[in-house]
Motif scaffolding. Structure first.
Motif, PDB file in Angstrom:
ATOM      1  N   VAL A   1       1.339   4.272  -2.801  1.00 15.78           N
ATOM      2  CA  VAL A   1       0.922   5.796  -2.596  1.00 15.78           C
ATOM      3  C   VAL A   1       2.257   6.487  -3.368  1.00 15.78           C
ATOM      4  O   VAL A   1       2.103   7.385  -3.853  1.00 15.78           O
ATOM      5  CB  VAL A   1       0.704   6.204  -1.124  1.00 15.78           C
ATOM      6  CG1 VAL A   1       0.975   7.472  -0.701  1.00 15.78           C
ATOM      7  CG2 VAL A   1      -0.459   5.294  -0.840  1.00 15.78           C
ATOM      8  N   ILE A   2       3.388   5.816  -3.020  1.00 19.22           N
ATOM      9  CA  ILE A   2       4.505   6.643  -3.443  1.00 19.22           C
ATOM     10  C   ILE A   2       4.622   6.511  -5.070  1.00 19.22           C
ATOM     11  O   ILE A   2       5.161   7.649  -5.743  1.00 19.22           O
ATOM     12  CB  ILE A   2       5.762   5.740  -2.979  1.00 19.22           C
ATOM     13  CG1 ILE A   2       6.013   6.264  -1.477  1.00 19.22           C
ATOM     14  CG2 ILE A   2       7.231   6.388  -3.708  1.00 19.22           C
ATOM     15  CD1 ILE A   2       6.944   5.293  -0.668  1.00 19.22           C
TER      16      ILE A   2
ATOM     17  N   PRO B   1       0.765  -1.190  -0.052  1.00 16.69           N
ATOM     18  CA  PRO B   1      -0.014  -0.058  -0.096  1.00 16.69           C
ATOM     19  C   PRO B   1       1.022   1.030   0.047  1.00 16.69           C
ATOM     20  O   PRO B   1       0.529   2.154  -0.639  1.00 16.69           O
ATOM     21  CB  PRO B   1      -0.792  -0.222   1.190  1.00 16.69           C
ATOM     22  CG  PRO B   1      -0.750  -1.331   1.727  1.00 16.69           C
ATOM     23  CD  PRO B   1       0.407  -2.299   1.181  1.00 16.69           C
ATOM     24  N   ASN B   2       1.876   1.453   0.876  1.00 16.01           N
ATOM     25  CA  ASN B   2       2.690   2.528   0.864  1.00 16.01           C
ATOM     26  C   ASN B   2       3.306   2.656  -0.502  1.00 16.01           C
ATOM     27  O   ASN B   2       3.638   3.826  -1.100  1.00 16.01           O
ATOM     28  CB  ASN B   2       3.891   2.397   1.872  1.00 16.01           C
ATOM     29  CG  ASN B   2       3.285   2.789   3.156  1.00 16.01           C
ATOM     30  OD1 ASN B   2       2.241   3.760   3.332  1.00 16.01           O
ATOM     31  ND2 ASN B   2       3.929   2.310   4.327  1.00 16.01           N
TER      32      ASN B   2
ATOM     33  N   LEU C   1       1.789  10.930 -10.652  1.00  9.42           N
ATOM     34  CA  LEU C   1       1.013  12.176 -11.025  1.00  9.42           C
ATOM     35  C   LEU C   1       1.848  13.288 -11.451  1.00  9.42           C
ATOM     36  O   LEU C   1       1.637  14.172 -12.333  1.00  9.42           O
ATOM     37  CB  LEU C   1       0.481  12.636  -9.587  1.00  9.42           C
ATOM     38  CG  LEU C   1      -1.060  12.053  -9.105  1.00  9.42           C
ATOM     39  CD1 LEU C   1      -1.375  12.564  -7.899  1.00  9.42           C
ATOM     40  CD2 LEU C   1      -2.072  12.497 -10.116  1.00  9.42           C
TER      41      LEU C   1
ATOM     42  N   MET D   1       2.344   9.297  -6.415  1.00  8.32           N
ATOM     43  CA  MET D   1       2.795  10.636  -6.383  1.00  8.32           C
ATOM     44  C   MET D   1       3.798  10.743  -7.593  1.00  8.32           C
ATOM     45  O   MET D   1       3.760  11.835  -8.414  1.00  8.32           O
ATOM     46  CB  MET D   1       3.594  10.714  -5.168  1.00  8.32           C
ATOM     47  CG  MET D   1       2.832  10.952  -3.963  1.00  8.32           C
ATOM     48  SD  MET D   1       3.738  11.534  -2.639  1.00  8.32           S
ATOM     49  CE  MET D   1       4.262  10.147  -1.763  1.00  8.32           C
ATOM     50  N   ILE D   2       4.654   9.529  -7.766  1.00  9.84           N
ATOM     51  CA  ILE D   2       5.454   9.921  -8.985  1.00  9.84           C
ATOM     52  C   ILE D   2       4.937   9.969 -10.383  1.00  9.84           C
ATOM     53  O   ILE D   2       5.109  10.727 -11.288  1.00  9.84           O
ATOM     54  CB  ILE D   2       6.457   8.643  -9.132  1.00  9.84           C
ATOM     55  CG1 ILE D   2       7.374   8.745  -7.782  1.00  9.84           C
ATOM     56  CG2 ILE D   2       7.432   8.783 -10.289  1.00  9.84           C
ATOM     57  CD1 ILE D   2       8.351   7.626  -7.758  1.00  9.84           C
TER      58      ILE D   2
END
Lengths: 329, 262, 53
Positions: free
Chosen positions: C30-31, C26-27, C37, C34-35
């Protein structure tokens, strides 16, 4: 990328364009509309994510759960609290004076600020809770024996029993004979109280009516293996990114990644707890993070670092439309 | 009263001139005859009143067309620019869902389905908030957005980021579930080791709850407003090495060609 | 009233190990988001607005 121009522009023309009003072309840009759309998009995304995935909520552990699922461990922890050998009992500031706390070079803030949340492990965790309710005759007698003994005698009984219990692999029925005073009865009395659920409430109140401080419960709970095992099962230990993770399959505090990262480095979590970096990791990693935060804060003033965006020209992509219309500099 | 008539009423000789414009004076009042009373205490560009000075300072630093501009320099044309406002939007959702949670108290969401759903909204809006803020931060770094007297904009942004991390951290501590038990147990050692634990006790639910629901959101909110006002008053940073029409032949920053100074 | 849960969100996360580094899926997601996006924000063309002088 630019290089220094051979023919330096006149001073007036060298004036930094970034710091004065823009004299170039403009475009329409409706920031209020942008903000409203952003709010709608974020609201919809939030509702979708919440509806699809809910949110993590593992029930808290209780002393009753600990004493019923791991009674031997609870019993042994109660003995350690009496003997002063538990982590809490030997913690030092801000809970007690049993240790000096961590210092790095001349920096010893833990000792400097002293005991601000006093915790007396033997009394707060064992003796006072036992005394807070009507007990069986043997526990009442054991409490009276404990009270009438000198503190040296109390420590001798408890540490001897703690050692003997450890030698017997935590099995109270196999402990070698010895003079342990009232310690086994007190530990059993507390285990019984906890199994029945009484300890959770009594640790909470401790002579006051209103209570919002859980320092004692958290410390006591952490002295045994129950909390630790639960955290290991949930991948929440410091050497597996700790509190950056979350219970269940949820993302955690990913923004703490850099803080957690240092704890993943073998030098900061070596198998030998006496290694300097490992034993001082909590303080050293905090100082590293404080310095790095300051670097991020003051980045505009740090030569070199502030020029990375020029050396790696991602800005050429961001502003590609604009540069296309600009004369080459 | 027009802007080029500096406070005529304080001079007795000017009283007549003022009364000559009856629209400015209440009919039947004796105001116009009393030289100590200004019949039209409206905009006076040179007044030394504190209020006037504050208004003038505000208007010169941030006039309405800079506060709410309907145009941007032509270079403001990238999706990277929407991540600041997305962060603000997520912050608003966090505030609203947080207010609902705060109203009902910390134990509500453990036992109520609407409570759990509200908690989920709060949880995911925080995840979105940080995703947007980190992309915003990356964008501003690669644009070297601190150039041109914009260092304070960068600094307030970083402070808002750090304060948000503190706010989220206290939020995890007031979940009153297993996760908060473990986080307070684990985090206490790091904070105690540097003396912060003496004042900031992660196992003190009351302290953490008040910090999370009251003080820290206020800090983040005030810094965010400051940050946005700085962006509006300084304008969006121009592209690196840009030239605009006024100096269209020479490089913009011959003096600092290898550095990206604030 | 209960929200629809996707299966398994309350089971422990899967972890990816890489030497002494390990990260929960899950983490990692998320990371990666971000990259992605960030990359999309930079690469996708922004709608053209009407120019003003």
């Amino acid at each position: 990328m630019t290089t220094r121009t051979a023919d330096r522009a006149p001073a007036a023309k060298r004036a930094d364009i970034a710091s004065r009003e823009w004299k170039g072309p403009w475009r329409r840009y409706d920031i209020v509309k942008e903000g409203v759309i952003a709010l709608v998009v974020v609201s919809i995304l939030t509702v979708l994510l919440a509806g699809l995935f809910s949110s993590p909520d593992e029930p808290p552990l209780t002393f009753q759960g600990w004493a019923t699922s791991a009674p031997d461990n609870f019993y042994a922890t109660a003995v350690q609290e009496l003997a002063g050998t538990s982590t809490s009992a030997g913690y030092g500031p801000p809970y007690n004076t049993a240790a000096d706390g961590i210092s790095v070079g001349p920096l010893a803030p833990q000792q400097r600020f002293g005991v601000t949340h006093p915790v007396d492990a033997a009394n707060d965790f064992v003796i006072t809770p036992l005394r807070s309710q009507l007990q069986s005759a043997d526990v009442t007698d054991a409490l009276a024996t404990w009270d009438s003994a000198s503190s040296d005698q109390q420590t001798a009984w408890a540490t001897d029993y703690d050692t003997a219990l450890t030698d017997a692999d935590g099995d109270a029925t196999k402990v070698a004979d010895g003079d342990y005073g009232p310690v086994p009865v007190l530990a059993q009395g507390l285990t019984d109280m906890a199994s029945a659920g009484a300890l959770d409430g009594i640790l909470m109140s401790q002579g006051v009516f209103y209570q919002t401080d859980f320092t004692k419960q958290i410390l006591f709970l952490g002295d045994g293996s129950y909390l630790d095992d639960a955290a290991t099962a949930a991948h929440l230990q410091g050497n597996t990114w700790g509190m950056m993770n979350e219970t269940g399959s949820y993302p955690g505090q990913a923004w703490l990644w850099l803080y957690s990262f240092w704890y993943q480095i073998p030098q900061f979590n070596s198998d030998n707890p006496d290694d300097y970096l490992t034993s001082h990791a909590d303080a050293i990693i905090f100082y590293i993070m404080a310095v790095l935060s300051l670097v991020l804060l003051l980045l505009p003033f740090i030569p070199g670092l502030r020029s990375i965006p020029r050396w790696i020209p991602i800005h050429r992509l961001i502003w590609r439309d604009f540069y296309r219309t600009q004369p080459k500099s | 009263m027009t802007a080029d008539s500096p406070n005529p009423a304080v001079e007795p000789d000017n009283v007549q001139a003022v009364v000559d414009s009856p629209a400015d004076v209440d009919t039947g009042s004796s105001v116009g005859l009393d030289p100590t009373v200004d019949p039209d205490p409206g905009i006076d560009p040179s007044s030394s009143m504190w209020t006037s000075r504050l208004r003038r300072a505000w208007m010169s630093k941030l006039p309405p067309d800079e506060l709410l501009p309907d145009r941007q320099p032509a270079y403001v044309a990238s999706w990277i620019y929407v991540f600041g406002v997305l962060t603000l939007a997520a912050f608003l959702v966090i505030l609203v869902t947080g207010l609902v949670l705060a109203f009902a108290g910390p134990a509500w969401y453990h036992t109520s389905s609407p409570g759990l759903f509200t908690n989920s909204l709060h949880f995911w809006s925080v995840q979105l908030f940080f995703v947007f803020m980190v992309v915003h931060l990356w964008g501003k770094f690669w644009m070297a957005a601190w150039r041109g007297r914009r260092a304070m904009t960068w600094i307030t942004g970083v402070v808002a980021f750090l304060a948000s991390i503190g706010t989220a951290f206290t939020g995890y501590l007031v979940q009153t579930n297993f996760d908060s038990q473990w986080i307070s147990f684990e985090a206490k050692d790091g904070l105690n080791a540097v003396g912060i634990g003496a004042f900031f006790n992660v196992a003190n639910l009351g302290q953490m709850l008040l910090l999370h629901a009251c003080l820290l959101p206020l800090v983040v909110g005030v810094i965010a407003v400051w940050h946005v006002l700085l962006v509006r008053s300084r304008g969006v940073v121009p592209p690196i090495d840009t030239v605009d029409t006024e100096f269209s032949v020479t490089p913009a920053d011959g003096a600092s060609a290898t550095e990206v100074r604030p | 009233m209960d929200p629809i849960y996707l299966a398994g969100v309350n089971d422990p996360a899967t972890y990816i190990n890489w030497g002494w580094l390990s990260i929960s899926v899950p983490n990692l997601i998320v990371i990666l988001i971000m990259i992605v996006l960030f990359a999309l924000a930079i690469l996708l063309p922004f709608p053209k607005g009407r120019d003003r002088s």
